[in-house]
Design a protein around this motif. Sequence first.
Motif, PDB file in Angstrom:
ATOM      1  N   GLU A   1       0.830  -1.205   0.000  1.00 59.84           N
ATOM      2  CA  GLU A   1       0.000   0.000   0.000  1.00 59.84           C
ATOM      3  C   GLU A   1       0.867   1.259   0.000  1.00 59.84           C
ATOM      4  O   GLU A   1       0.541   2.244  -0.669  1.00 59.84           O
ATOM      5  CB  GLU A   1      -0.928  -0.014   1.209  1.00 59.84           C
ATOM      6  CG  GLU A   1      -2.017  -1.079   1.110  1.00 59.84           C
ATOM      7  CD  GLU A   1      -2.819  -1.254   2.388  1.00 59.84           C
ATOM      8  OE1 GLU A   1      -3.889  -1.892   2.346  1.00 59.84           O
ATOM      9  OE2 GLU A   1      -2.374  -0.764   3.452  1.00 59.84           O
ATOM     10  N   LEU A   2       1.969   1.225   0.742  1.00 62.88           N
ATOM     11  CA  LEU A   2       2.886   2.359   0.757  1.00 62.88           C
ATOM     12  C   LEU A   2       3.518   2.578  -0.611  1.00 62.88           C
ATOM     13  O   LEU A   2       3.668   3.705  -1.068  1.00 62.88           O
ATOM     14  CB  LEU A   2       4.005   2.117   1.781  1.00 62.88           C
ATOM     15  CG  LEU A   2       3.734   2.449   3.241  1.00 62.88           C
ATOM     16  CD1 LEU A   2       4.900   1.965   4.094  1.00 62.88           C
ATOM     17  CD2 LEU A   2       3.522   3.940   3.446  1.00 62.88           C
ATOM     18  N   MET A   3       3.936   1.488  -1.241  1.00 65.09           N
ATOM     19  CA  MET A   3       4.665   1.564  -2.499  1.00 65.09           C
ATOM     20  C   MET A   3       4.070   0.565  -3.493  1.00 65.09           C
ATOM     21  O   MET A   3       4.598  -0.522  -3.691  1.00 65.09           O
ATOM     22  CB  MET A   3       6.142   1.260  -2.244  1.00 65.09           C
ATOM     23  CG  MET A   3       7.034   1.344  -3.463  1.00 65.09           C
ATOM     24  SD  MET A   3       6.960   2.916  -4.341  1.00 65.09           S
ATOM     25  CE  MET A   3       7.523   4.051  -3.084  1.00 65.09           C
ATOM     26  N   PRO A   4       2.928   0.916  -4.123  1.00 65.14           N
ATOM     27  CA  PRO A   4       2.293  -0.008  -5.077  1.00 65.14           C
ATOM     28  C   PRO A   4       3.021  -0.071  -6.414  1.00 65.14           C
ATOM     29  O   PRO A   4       2.757  -0.958  -7.218  1.00 65.14           O
ATOM     30  CB  PRO A   4       0.892   0.583  -5.242  1.00 65.14           C
ATOM     31  CG  PRO A   4       1.064   2.043  -4.959  1.00 65.14           C
ATOM     32  CD  PRO A   4       2.132   2.139  -3.916  1.00 65.14           C
ATOM     33  N   PHE A   5       3.944   0.880  -6.648  1.00 65.36           N
ATOM     34  CA  PHE A   5       4.653   0.917  -7.915  1.00 65.36           C
ATOM     35  C   PHE A   5       5.819  -0.063  -7.908  1.00 65.36           C
ATOM     36  O   PHE A   5       6.270  -0.511  -6.860  1.00 65.36           O
ATOM     37  CB  PHE A   5       5.160   2.334  -8.198  1.00 65.36           C
ATOM     38  CG  PHE A   5       4.114   3.392  -8.031  1.00 65.36           C
ATOM     39  CD1 PHE A   5       3.009   3.425  -8.870  1.00 65.36           C
ATOM     40  CD2 PHE A   5       4.211   4.335  -7.023  1.00 65.36           C
ATOM     41  CE1 PHE A   5       2.027   4.398  -8.717  1.00 65.36           C
ATOM     42  CE2 PHE A   5       3.240   5.307  -6.862  1.00 65.36           C
ATOM     43  CZ  PHE A   5       2.143   5.333  -7.713  1.00 65.36           C
ATOM     44  N   GLU A   6       6.331  -0.351  -9.101  1.00 64.50           N
ATOM     45  CA  GLU A   6       7.440  -1.293  -9.239  1.00 64.50           C
ATOM     46  C   GLU A   6       8.786  -0.575  -9.275  1.00 64.50           C
ATOM     47  O   GLU A   6       9.739  -1.078  -9.874  1.00 64.50           O
ATOM     48  CB  GLU A   6       7.250  -2.117 -10.524  1.00 64.50           C
ATOM     49  CG  GLU A   6       5.990  -2.966 -10.530  1.00 64.50           C
ATOM     50  CD  GLU A   6       5.963  -3.985  -9.393  1.00 64.50           C
ATOM     51  OE1 GLU A   6       6.935  -4.736  -9.239  1.00 64.50           O
ATOM     52  OE2 GLU A   6       4.966  -3.998  -8.642  1.00 64.50           O
ATOM     53  N   ASN A   7       8.876   0.582  -8.633  1.00 63.62           N
ATOM     54  CA  ASN A   7      10.118   1.354  -8.661  1.00 63.62           C
ATOM     55  C   ASN A   7      11.261   0.606  -7.979  1.00 63.62           C
ATOM     56  O   ASN A   7      11.090   0.040  -6.902  1.00 63.62           O
ATOM     57  CB  ASN A   7       9.931   2.705  -7.974  1.00 63.62           C
ATOM     58  CG  ASN A   7       8.966   3.606  -8.722  1.00 63.62           C
ATOM     59  OD1 ASN A   7       8.048   4.151  -8.142  1.00 63.62           O
ATOM     60  ND2 ASN A   7       9.162   3.769 -10.020  1.00 63.62           N
ATOM     61  N   SER A   8      12.421   0.647  -8.618  1.00 62.56           N
ATOM     62  CA  SER A   8      13.610  -0.021  -8.100  1.00 62.56           C
ATOM     63  C   SER A   8      14.637   1.016  -7.649  1.00 62.56           C
ATOM     64  O   SER A   8      14.655   2.158  -8.118  1.00 62.56           O
ATOM     65  CB  SER A   8      14.225  -0.915  -9.177  1.00 62.56           C
ATOM     66  OG  SER A   8      13.362  -1.992  -9.489  1.00 62.56           O
ATOM     67  N   ILE A   9      15.527   0.569  -6.753  1.00 64.66           N
ATOM     68  CA  ILE A   9      16.574   1.443  -6.235  1.00 64.66           C
ATOM     69  C   ILE A   9      17.737   1.484  -7.224  1.00 64.66           C
ATOM     70  O   ILE A   9      18.189   0.444  -7.705  1.00 64.66           O
ATOM     71  CB  ILE A   9      17.065   0.942  -4.865  1.00 64.66           C
ATOM     72  CG1 ILE A   9      15.900   0.903  -3.865  1.00 64.66           C
ATOM     73  CG2 ILE A   9      18.187   1.838  -4.337  1.00 64.66           C
ATOM     74  CD1 ILE A   9      16.241   0.190  -2.561  1.00 64.66           C
ATOM     75  N   VAL A  10      18.188   2.681  -7.510  1.00 71.54           N
ATOM     76  CA  VAL A  10      19.398   2.879  -8.310  1.00 71.54           C
ATOM     77  C   VAL A  10      20.321   3.804  -7.528  1.00 71.54           C
ATOM     78  O   VAL A  10      19.878   4.568  -6.657  1.00 71.54           O
ATOM     79  CB  VAL A  10      19.092   3.471  -9.698  1.00 71.54           C
ATOM     80  CG1 VAL A  10      18.180   2.547 -10.495  1.00 71.54           C
ATOM     81  CG2 VAL A  10      18.482   4.859  -9.594  1.00 71.54           C
ATOM     82  N   VAL A  11      21.608   3.717  -7.819  1.00 76.39           N
ATOM     83  CA  VAL A  11      22.593   4.600  -7.190  1.00 76.39           C
ATOM     84  C   VAL A  11      23.277   5.388  -8.300  1.00 76.39           C
ATOM     85  O   VAL A  11      23.749   4.814  -9.283  1.00 76.39           O
ATOM     86  CB  VAL A  11      23.624   3.809  -6.369  1.00 76.39           C
ATOM     87  CG1 VAL A  11      24.640   4.764  -5.744  1.00 76.39           C
ATOM     88  CG2 VAL A  11      22.938   2.987  -5.275  1.00 76.39           C
ATOM     89  N   VAL A  12      23.326   6.698  -8.131  1.00 72.96           N
ATOM     90  CA  VAL A  12      23.888   7.590  -9.144  1.00 72.96           C
ATOM     91  C   VAL A  12      25.081   8.322  -8.539  1.00 72.96           C
ATOM     92  O   VAL A  12      24.995   8.865  -7.431  1.00 72.96           O
ATOM     93  CB  VAL A  12      22.845   8.606  -9.629  1.00 72.96           C
ATOM     94  CG1 VAL A  12      23.359   9.348 -10.852  1.00 72.96           C
ATOM     95  CG2 VAL A  12      21.514   7.920  -9.952  1.00 72.96           C
ATOM     96  N   ALA A  13      26.189   8.323  -9.268  1.00 72.84           N
ATOM     97  CA  ALA A  13      27.381   9.057  -8.836  1.00 72.84           C
ATOM     98  C   ALA A  13      27.291  10.492  -9.350  1.00 72.84           C
ATOM     99  O   ALA A  13      27.232  10.721 -10.554  1.00 72.84           O
ATOM    100  CB  ALA A  13      28.639   8.372  -9.367  1.00 72.84           C
TER     101      ALA A  13
END
Length: 252
Positions: A132-144
């Motif tokens: 419910e908090l995060m219904p989207f399929e967003n993934s973690i990325v790391v950007v320099a």
Amino acid sequence: MSFKYLLLAVFTLLVFNCKQPKAYLSKIEGTQIKISDSLNTDSQIEAFIKPYREHIKKDLDSVLAYSKETYSKTDGNFNTALGNFMADAVFDEANPIFNSRTGKNIDMVLLNHGGIRSIISKGNITTRTAYELMPFENSIVVVALKGTQIASLVNYLSKVKTAHPISKLKLVLNKSFDVLESSINGDNIDADKIYYVATNDYLYNGGDDMDFFKPNEGFFALNYKIRNALIDNFKKIDTINPVRDDRFIQIK
């Protein structure tokens, strides 16, 4: 002309004369079928689906942790207890993965206020809570990012005046929303230093007008959904009790 050729000519004429004309679509008609509880269910399909539905429901309702209070993304102007919890959870769960792959550490986290789609209610926290908090399929990325790009990030946050969740970054604004203080892990931001910023793929691609992630000095996809990071974090703690703090404030 021989009889053979005469017969062939007659046959050819018959074939072309009997050819069907091309058909063209001239009209589309349809009927609206109202879907409601009055529609009969197929008992065989229902029987087939039932065990899967019950299995999913059991997983979603499994208790992971407990919340002392109800937390909402609207409980603060610049930082919220819920947003702080989510940003800190992303750091706690993503940094070990990033470090194991690169030998480096995440310096800060930036998520988006609009990505928080629910509250955490007082009481049991379940897997369903994370969905419910995060219904989207967003993934973690790391950007320099260079320190100069971090300055653009800080300027963005000061202008939008929104409680976008952050972790390890501290911002202090004056009453005119000018930046009085900005630091990462307690240190002033160095224009020549490379910082590793954890965010989500939506923001990396310019979502919420965050255009400071490109160009960059490096990109790392962790293949780890924010929702899964929340679930993993919930499993590690017995009780959550996040608070609003001084990570992003305005002095009037």
